[in-house]
Design a protein around this motif. Sequence first.
Motif, PDB file in Angstrom:
ATOM      1  N   GLY A 226       0.828  -1.307   0.129  1.00 13.39           N
ATOM      2  CA  GLY A 226       0.056   0.133   0.057  1.00 13.39           C
ATOM      3  C   GLY A 226       0.798   1.265   0.121  1.00 13.39           C
ATOM      4  O   GLY A 226       0.350   2.235  -0.366  1.00 13.39           O
ATOM      5  N   GLY A 227       2.128   1.083   0.267  1.00 10.74           N
ATOM      6  CA  GLY A 227       2.828   2.436   0.256  1.00 10.74           C
ATOM      7  C   GLY A 227       2.868   3.061  -0.948  1.00 10.74           C
ATOM      8  O   GLY A 227       3.064   4.152  -1.158  1.00 10.74           O
ATOM      9  N   ALA A 228       2.951   2.219  -1.964  1.00 16.22           N
ATOM     10  CA  ALA A 228       2.920   2.677  -3.143  1.00 16.22           C
ATOM     11  C   ALA A 228       1.701   3.928  -3.764  1.00 16.22           C
ATOM     12  O   ALA A 228       1.699   4.539  -4.448  1.00 16.22           O
ATOM     13  N   LEU A 229       0.699   3.753  -2.682  1.00 15.35           N
ATOM     14  CA  LEU A 229      -0.586   4.501  -2.788  1.00 15.35           C
ATOM     15  C   LEU A 229      -0.358   5.385  -1.675  1.00 15.35           C
ATOM     16  O   LEU A 229      -1.362   6.181  -1.422  1.00 15.35           O
ATOM     17  N   GLY A 230       0.806   5.583  -1.019  1.00 18.76           N
ATOM     18  CA  GLY A 230       0.782   6.456   0.291  1.00 18.76           C
ATOM     19  C   GLY A 230       0.145   5.995   1.454  1.00 18.76           C
ATOM     20  O   GLY A 230      -0.168   6.878   2.308  1.00 18.76           O
ATOM     21  N   LEU A 231      -0.042   4.644   1.661  1.00 15.08           N
ATOM     22  CA  LEU A 231      -0.616   4.270   2.717  1.00 15.08           C
ATOM     23  C   LEU A 231       0.380   3.594   3.665  1.00 15.08           C
ATOM     24  O   LEU A 231       1.334   2.894   3.184  1.00 15.08           O
ATOM     25  N   LYS A 232       0.222   3.787   4.853  1.00 11.74           N
ATOM     26  CA  LYS A 232       1.138   3.269   5.763  1.00 11.74           C
ATOM     27  C   LYS A 232       0.796   1.894   6.297  1.00 11.74           C
ATOM     28  O   LYS A 232      -0.337   1.701   6.073  1.00 11.74           O
ATOM     29  N   PRO A 233       1.745   0.999   6.588  1.00 13.45           N
ATOM     30  CA  PRO A 233       1.236  -0.364   6.592  1.00 13.45           C
ATOM     31  C   PRO A 233       0.703  -0.598   7.820  1.00 13.45           C
ATOM     32  O   PRO A 233      -0.452  -1.651   7.795  1.00 13.45           O
ATOM     33  N   GLN A 234       0.301   0.255   8.892  1.00 13.37           N
ATOM     34  CA  GLN A 234      -0.516   0.174   9.882  1.00 13.37           C
ATOM     35  C   GLN A 234      -1.657   0.809   9.635  1.00 13.37           C
ATOM     36  O   GLN A 234      -2.415   1.119  10.662  1.00 13.37           O
ATOM     37  N   PHE A 235      -2.161   1.107   8.435  1.00 12.36           N
ATOM     38  CA  PHE A 235      -3.627   1.677   8.161  1.00 12.36           C
ATOM     39  C   PHE A 235      -4.546   1.026   8.943  1.00 12.36           C
ATOM     40  O   PHE A 235      -4.537  -0.236   9.298  1.00 12.36           O
ATOM     41  N   SER A 236      -5.681   1.795   9.168  1.00  6.83           N
ATOM     42  CA  SER A 236      -6.963   1.361   9.902  1.00  6.83           C
ATOM     43  C   SER A 236      -7.966   0.904   9.106  1.00  6.83           C
ATOM     44  O   SER A 236      -8.111   1.465   7.729  1.00  6.83           O
ATOM     45  N   ILE A 237      -8.903  -0.210   9.354  1.00  6.56           N
ATOM     46  CA  ILE A 237      -9.896  -0.382   8.487  1.00  6.56           C
ATOM     47  C   ILE A 237     -11.396   0.045   9.185  1.00  6.56           C
ATOM     48  O   ILE A 237     -11.442  -0.162  10.414  1.00  6.56           O
ATOM     49  N   LEU A 238     -11.878   0.864   8.628  1.00  9.05           N
ATOM     50  CA  LEU A 238     -13.338   1.443   9.340  1.00  9.05           C
ATOM     51  C   LEU A 238     -14.118   0.665   9.175  1.00  9.05           C
ATOM     52  O   LEU A 238     -14.579  -0.121   8.031  1.00  9.05           O
TER      53      LEU A 238
END
Length: 716
Positions: free
Chosen positions: A110-122
Amino acid sequence: MSTSPPSGTTSGTPSIAGLNLAQQEAVNYMHGPCLVLAGAGSGKTRVITHKIGRLIQAGLKPEQIAAITFTNKAAAEMRERAKSLIGKSARGVLICTFHALGVRMLRQDGGALGLKPQFSILDSDDVTSILKDAGGSTDAATARQWQWTISAWKNSGLNAAQAEAQAANDEERVLARIMARYEERLTAYQSVDFDDLIGLPLKLLKEHDEVRDKWQAALGHVLVDEYQDTNATQYEVLKLLVGERGRFTAVGDDDQSIYGWRGATLDNLKRLPVDYPELKVVKLEQNYRSTSAILRAANNVIGPNPKLYPKTLFSELGEGEPVRVIDCDGEEHEADRVVARIQSLRAGGELQAVGSQYKDWKDFSVLYRANHQAKVFEKAFRRAQIPYKVSGGQSFFDRAEIKDLCGWLRLLTNNDDDPAFMRAVTTPKRGIGHVTLQALGNFGSQYKLSLFESLFSNSLGAVLPAKAVGSLQEFGRYLNDLEHRAKHTLGAQDARVFLNDWLKDIDYEKHLYDAEDSEKVAAARWTNVMDFCDWMAQRCGGQIEDTSGATVEKERKTMLEVVQTIALLSTISEREGDQDVVTLSTLHAAKGLEWPHVMLVSCVEGLLPFKLGEDDAEASAESIALRLQEERRLMYVGITRAQRTLLVSWLRRRKKGREMIAGTPSRFIAEMGLDKTTVKEDPREKIRALRAEFAQRAADGLAAQALAEANAKSGL
Ligand code: ATP
Ligand code: MG
């Protein structure tokens, strides 16, 4: 174009036990795209499980195989079956839902899309509250409507700008702008919603060649169960995952497509042979699940629906018991008759031949159209002391107390998760009021900082009194400390200590008792919390008990690693194993499953088929016809869950809102084409049921007495 040999791959391979020839053909065809298209109970899911074994036997590493199921529960079941079939190596196979696969892809790439690996799921409630905020509304119903439309847009691949460009009216234009604000917030919070778990992986695969190449090289074969209920985005993901070689196996049944209302599309089935001209199509015709009487009723019902692919199904299990139809005075009476039926079948007073070997509680299920219908059965079951579980209803993770804890834990893996921050800072209350939080929120928006980042900002003192800043920072420091501890908590034993300390720190038990008027409810909530902690600890590995109670050694994980995986698990039932209880389930949640005795209840017009929208002036004749077809498929799914006996009941009177109205038997009952329709209530049934209930209670009482005596003797 596939580079694989087109055919002949079956020769010379060992025969596989427990599969018919057509199934073997599907299992042995490994070098190109394969579609198994067949009716209910014909062994499609069995093909997938066996094919996993076959692929490993043919040289693929378990990690190179992905099997995609429709629910977490189905994934857990398939994992079990694969394990008993091929042993330990099944562990390495990726068996999960499309959403869980999406999480894995985004955590890795996801880093390629600017997401950190610890993103949250709502979860859905988080989304509603963010939308309320983004759209400036306080009305949850409006926000949920927005959510529905935005979700549909996202599922069809539209972003906010595209949605605005193709908006049909002002209302849609306004909503598209709200969507833009919603998306901005998600980025700021480092969070994704459920639709993103499919949409973002698609974007990754489409726009980032290196990611696509990596996944295509990693996956040697992808298998998809319940293919008829995939949506357009999922199909795109599948295509990009398998690449030109197209090594995949999809299994499905167009007659069981029941998620059209959520964007699933049969176009995916139609497009397969067009997109993959070398597609091998295997049809299965033998049903191994149901008796001929049940199968005939199912085939009759689905008959009037237009056919995408003609299919025939036969059973060799014999004619079996006739399908029974009963009428009931109302919901309570129906529940009583169902109880009587279960007790009578268990007592074995009738149906000696078919009923005798299927008398465990888990051999029975009651299926209905809508969640709220479970309640009256729950009450009747409790009265009759019948153990049961409700599936497809409110999941464990939807309970407020579990959401509270998950909010905290999510915050540990992603400090920027603002919805989780709000939940944690206010649960339990810690003297930080909404005025302070509002000021913190405004400060964060102004400086584009998350709430967590804001509270450590030097300039926060300019907008908040020192005392408020002090409390906020104390909370922040506690979170940092907790995160540090979670990172260094390894294995189940440490995890228990960590969880215990944390709950004590925040005084959560007291919070539950203070918040609930009824002590009983508070105690039940606290039991859920304990249950949750136990489950989390088990997931941390080390020396733990497996389902049989034996101590086993599992790979140790840190608390923080485990926390990252929880948002997606919608049900704790995965670990419940094979409990001996009657299942109460919606028809939708019963897909793919089977029971010896099935009771399909409240089959009345308006419930099944559900309201078709005839009273809705805007509904076109075509949309009504399409809805009817989906309802008919739902009935087909229901009937085909039954292995040995099927009872269909309808209500002469039923509740509609506060009124009682006359019930009309579902048109599907007539369509089943049964010789004899309604079976009148047999007074003997009642007597037998009473006798069975009495015998059961006496047996329970005797067992309890014997246990007490044994305990007394052994000095316990
Ligand atoms: P659904 O459409 O409901 O998902 P399915 O096509 O996936 O059904 P399975 O669940 O795989 O069907 O199989 C139905 C039942 O038949 C299961 O109990 C399975 O173990 C059994 N079965 C499948 N194939 C065979 C076979 N070749 N021999 C014996 N039993 C079989
Ligand atoms: Mg199946």
